[in-house]
Design an enzyme around this catalytic site. Structure first.
Site, short mmCIF file in Angstrom:
data_model
loop_
_atom_site.label_atom_id
_atom_site.label_comp_id
_atom_site.label_asym_id
_atom_site.label_seq_id
_atom_site.Cartn_x
_atom_site.Cartn_y
_atom_site.Cartn_z
N HIS A 37 0.84 -1.21 0.00
CA HIS A 37 0.00 0.00 0.00
C HIS A 37 0.87 1.26 0.00
CE1 HIS A 37 -2.71 -2.95 2.21
NE2 HIS A 37 -3.49 -2.57 1.22
N GLN A 61 -18.13 -6.17 -1.71
CA GLN A 61 -17.24 -6.96 -2.55
C GLN A 61 -16.88 -8.31 -1.92
OE1 GLN A 61 -14.12 -3.80 -2.42
NE2 GLN A 61 -12.68 -5.51 -2.36
N GLN A 153 -8.64 -6.52 -11.06
CA GLN A 153 -9.31 -5.34 -10.47
C GLN A 153 -8.87 -4.06 -11.18
OE1 GLN A 153 -9.87 -4.62 -6.10
NE2 GLN A 153 -8.05 -3.36 -6.34
N VAL A 176 4.56 -5.20 -4.81
CA VAL A 176 5.66 -5.26 -3.83
C VAL A 176 5.65 -6.65 -3.21
CG1 VAL A 176 6.61 -4.28 -1.71
CG2 VAL A 176 5.46 -2.79 -3.37
N LEU A 184 3.10 -9.14 -1.09
CA LEU A 184 2.54 -8.66 0.17
C LEU A 184 1.03 -8.57 0.04
CD1 LEU A 184 4.98 -5.78 1.23
CD2 LEU A 184 5.04 -8.20 1.84
N SER A 186 -2.65 -8.12 2.81
CA SER A 186 -3.20 -8.08 4.17
C SER A 186 -3.62 -9.48 4.60
CB SER A 186 -4.42 -7.15 4.21
OG SER A 186 -4.08 -5.88 3.68
P1 AMP Z 1 -6.48 -3.78 -0.49
O1 AMP Z 1 -6.35 -3.02 0.78
O2 AMP Z 1 -5.98 -5.18 -0.42
O3 AMP Z 1 -7.84 -3.65 -1.12
O4 AMP Z 1 -5.47 -3.08 -1.50
C1 AMP Z 1 -5.54 -1.70 -1.75
C2 AMP Z 1 -4.67 -1.36 -2.92
O5 AMP Z 1 -3.34 -1.75 -2.63
C3 AMP Z 1 -5.07 -2.10 -4.20
O6 AMP Z 1 -4.94 -1.23 -5.31
C4 AMP Z 1 -4.09 -3.22 -4.26
O7 AMP Z 1 -3.84 -3.70 -5.57
C5 AMP Z 1 -2.85 -2.55 -3.69
N1 AMP Z 1 -1.92 -3.56 -3.17
C6 AMP Z 1 -2.18 -4.55 -2.29
N2 AMP Z 1 -1.10 -5.32 -2.10
C7 AMP Z 1 -0.12 -4.80 -2.90
C8 AMP Z 1 1.23 -5.17 -3.18
N3 AMP Z 1 1.81 -6.22 -2.61
N4 AMP Z 1 1.92 -4.41 -4.06
C9 AMP Z 1 1.35 -3.34 -4.68
N5 AMP Z 1 0.08 -2.95 -4.45
C10 AMP Z 1 -0.65 -3.68 -3.58
#
Ligand code: AMP
Length: 278
Positions: A37, A61, A153, A176, A184, A186
């Site tokens: 993030h 979602q 997405q 990342v 990575l 959550s």
């Molecule tokens: P989320 O909180 O999982 O919905 O992710 C929020 C945003 O962070 C989305 O655009 C994800 O694609 C991006 N994101 C989550 N994990 C990563 C990662 N490892 N590397 C880059 N972007 C990420």
């Protein structure tokens, strides 16, 4: 840095940003922030004067038997990370602020949302499109930043932004990864240390499959081998592992560039997704 959870307060805060003539970048998230993030925040800071990050675990979602209740929520730790990274504003609405009584609208993006996660998680991308459209209208950013980690997405949002004439630029940011190569997420927090150690089999076997396909091996065979190897390494099941056109997300029967290998698999209580340029 302000943490705002009411739409009227967000509106008045954003008015002063707009009056100052500053460009505004939006980083939509569901919180439980990690370095992935924060890469979006870094990209946003490089492209815009001010950065808003939204934190909203979007019930629309999540499917009925998915992890909505278990999804990690840690606003204080997230706020600390954002403050250190120079985020200007956190928009953290409650579910009723986002979807008040009587809410009745849906958004459906066909084509790119079909198959892959759209096949395994019916309605998922409708929920994503809806919340992102609302965030775009609420925040009215000049740029919005999304991770390539969620490749389908990103494609759905790019399509929706074009189709619905959102006056902003959608920016994709590379995935990342941890030192061992696991993307990575959550949801990695759901894994025991043993499961976490085994989870690297997903990116490892994807890399191996890409090498084989680029060397001319039969795609269907290579993908079957990769899927079997992922399960053998400790995953419970593979939802899909598919080679797609990197732009249209159309299925590829024979290898061509630009391609993207995209996969989802279950390990322990977690469903992990990943994708790589192929
Ligand atoms: P989320 O909180 O999982 O919905 O992710 C929020 C945003 O962070 C989305 O655009 C994800 O694609 C991006 N994101 C989550 N994990 C990563 C990662 N490892 N590397 C880059 N972007 C990420």
């Amino acid at each position: 840095m302000q943490i705002i959870n009411r739409l009227d307060l967000l509106k008045s805060e954003l008015e002063s940003v707009r009056d100052s003539g500053a460009s505004l970048g939006l980083v939509p998230t569901m919180g439980a922030l990690h370095a992935g993030h924060m890469a979006l925040v870094t990209a946003a800071k490089a492209r815009s004067d001010k950065v808003a990050l939204s934190i909203f675990v979007n019930p629309k979602q999540f499917g009925e038997n998915e992890d909505l209740d278990a999804y990690p929520r840690q606003l204080q730790a997230d706020a600390d990370l954002c403050r250190d990274a120079g985020v200007d504003l956190i928009w953290a609405p409650t579910p009723t602020e986002m979807y008040p009584a009587g809410f009745s609208t849906s958004i459906s993006v066909s084509g790119v949302s079909e198959g892959l996660c759209g096949g395994n998680r019916p309605g998922h991308f409708d929920g994503v499109a809806l919340v992102v459209a609302k965030l775009f209208n609420q925040v009215q950013p000049s740029h919005a930043f999304f991770g390539e980690k969620d490749y389908q997405q990103l494609a759905v949002i790019r399509r929706m932004a074009i189709d619905l004439d959102f006056p902003l630029e959608v920016v994709g940011v590379p995935t990342v990864r941890d030192e061992d190569g696991l993307a990575l997420s959550s949801r990695n927090a759901y894994l025991s240390p043993e499961e976490r150690a085994k989870a690297v089999a997903l990116p490892d076997n994807m890399k191996l499959a890409i090498k084989k396909m680029q060397a001319g091996e039969n795609i269907a065979l290579v993908l079957k081998e990769a899927s079997d190897a992922i399960v053998k390494a400790g995953f419970k099941s593979v939802d899909y592992i598919e080679l797609r056109n990197a732009q249209t997300l159309e299925k590829m029967e024979k290898y061509d560039s630009p391609a993207r290998l995209i996969a989802a698999a279950h390990i322990g209580p977690a469903r992990l997704i990943d994708n790589m340029a192929a």
